[in-house]
Every structure is written in C-alpha cells, then in structure tokens.
Design an enzyme around this catalytic site. Sequence first.
Site, PDB file in Angstrom:
ATOM      1  CE1 TYR A  30      -3.512   2.727   0.765  1.00  0.00           C
ATOM      2  CE2 TYR A  30      -2.040   3.377   2.545  1.00  0.00           C
ATOM      3  CZ  TYR A  30      -3.123   3.636   1.740  1.00  0.00           C
ATOM      4  OH  TYR A  30      -3.825   4.802   1.885  1.00  0.00           O
ATOM      5  CD  GLU A  31       3.311   2.835   4.644  1.00  0.00           C
ATOM      6  OE1 GLU A  31       4.518   2.509   4.785  1.00  0.00           O
ATOM      7  OE2 GLU A  31       2.623   3.293   5.576  1.00  0.00           O
ATOM      8  CB  VAL A  92      -7.754  -1.089   8.980  1.00  0.00           C
ATOM      9  CG1 VAL A  92      -9.120  -1.715   8.766  1.00  0.00           C
ATOM     10  CG2 VAL A  92      -7.543  -0.742  10.457  1.00  0.00           C
ATOM     11  N   GLY A  98     -12.425   3.053   7.305  1.00  0.00           N
ATOM     12  CA  GLY A  98     -13.602   3.870   7.537  1.00  0.00           C
ATOM     13  C   GLY A  98     -14.648   3.179   8.402  1.00  0.00           C
ATOM     14  N   GLY A 100     -14.187   2.210  11.539  1.00  0.00           N
ATOM     15  CA  GLY A 100     -13.982   2.480  12.959  1.00  0.00           C
ATOM     16  C   GLY A 100     -12.899   1.631  13.599  1.00  0.00           C
ATOM     17  N   GLY A 102      -9.631   1.390  12.756  1.00  0.00           N
ATOM     18  CA  GLY A 102      -8.411   2.174  12.948  1.00  0.00           C
ATOM     19  C   GLY A 102      -8.526   3.072  14.166  1.00  0.00           C
ATOM     20  CE1 TYR A 135      -4.099   7.663  11.692  1.00  0.00           C
ATOM     21  CE2 TYR A 135      -2.651   8.548  10.017  1.00  0.00           C
ATOM     22  CZ  TYR A 135      -3.224   7.473  10.655  1.00  0.00           C
ATOM     23  OH  TYR A 135      -2.917   6.197  10.251  1.00  0.00           O
TER      24      TYR A 135
END
Length: 163
Positions: A30-31, A92, A98, A100, A102, A135
């Site tokens: 993902y990164e 996640v 989205g 909840g 995380g 965040y």
Amino acid sequence: MPDSRIRRIRRIRESDVDEVAQLVHELAAYEKAPQECHLTAGRLRAALFADEPAVFGHVAEQDGEIVGFALWFLNFSTWRGVHGIYLEDLFVKAELRGSGLGKALLATLAKECVDRGFARLEWSVLDWNPATGFYKSLGAIPMDEWTVYRLTDTALDNLAKLG
C-alpha cells in the site's frame, strides 16, 4: 438494521504472528515499497515474544478474523521525563477502512498511554496518505517543523565503522 459483525481489539498473540506478518507486507505494498519489507513471521515472533520484548502489538478482529493491527514500541521524552508510545505501523484491510477499526486501535493505544502515565502517542505518516485527515480529526497534529532522518544499509554500516 444494526451491524451484526463482532469486532474487538486485543493484544497480539503468538498464534496471530503469521497473519500479522502478511498484513505488514500488505501495508508495504500500500505504501508503494513492497521491495523494502523483509519481515518474516519468525523475526516478528522473536521481537514480540522475546523474554524482554521491545515491540508490542494489538490486532483488530472482525468475526474472528484478523483484519488490522498496530505494532508499537516505547520511546522516552527527555523533556517530559516519561515514556510514550511510538506507533510503528497501523493497518486495516482496505475494505474495512472507515469502519472504525483504525480509530479503535488508536483509542486502545491512547488508553495504554493514559493508564501507564505516558506523555504521548506519536507516529509518522506519508504525506500522500489520505488518513492524514482522519488523524487530524482525532486531534493529532503534524510535526511540520521536524524532519525524520534515517540511516540504513551502507550508510549505517559506514557510520558504525567509526564507532
């Protein structure tokens, strides 16, 4: 209709390590850096379950399946004079972002800080990561005046030779 899925956050168990290691590799992809992830389940198991572990973790479960994790370690604030938690990785699965989970993982780490008298919970985020808005919505502030430096590979080896 109420959500019937059973969700919970709990400390990582040794039996979770293989799944968490796989999720770490998903995070690296993902990164956009899968080639940089060299973690094995054996290395993670050794770090988490040593006689005196220096890495700790929590998992997010949904209907008994591990769908997210937080891996962290202690840091120390010389200015505050107490420990804090440095969140190394929070992840996640994409289809549950989205939901909840995380926020629940972060809330668990915040509670860990408060219960243990720690001064802060901190982490680093890639600038392009869409989670930065999430965040900030929790009250987290970016440390724009600070730049993270890192030594790895050859540069680390070269400096070590001077020591």
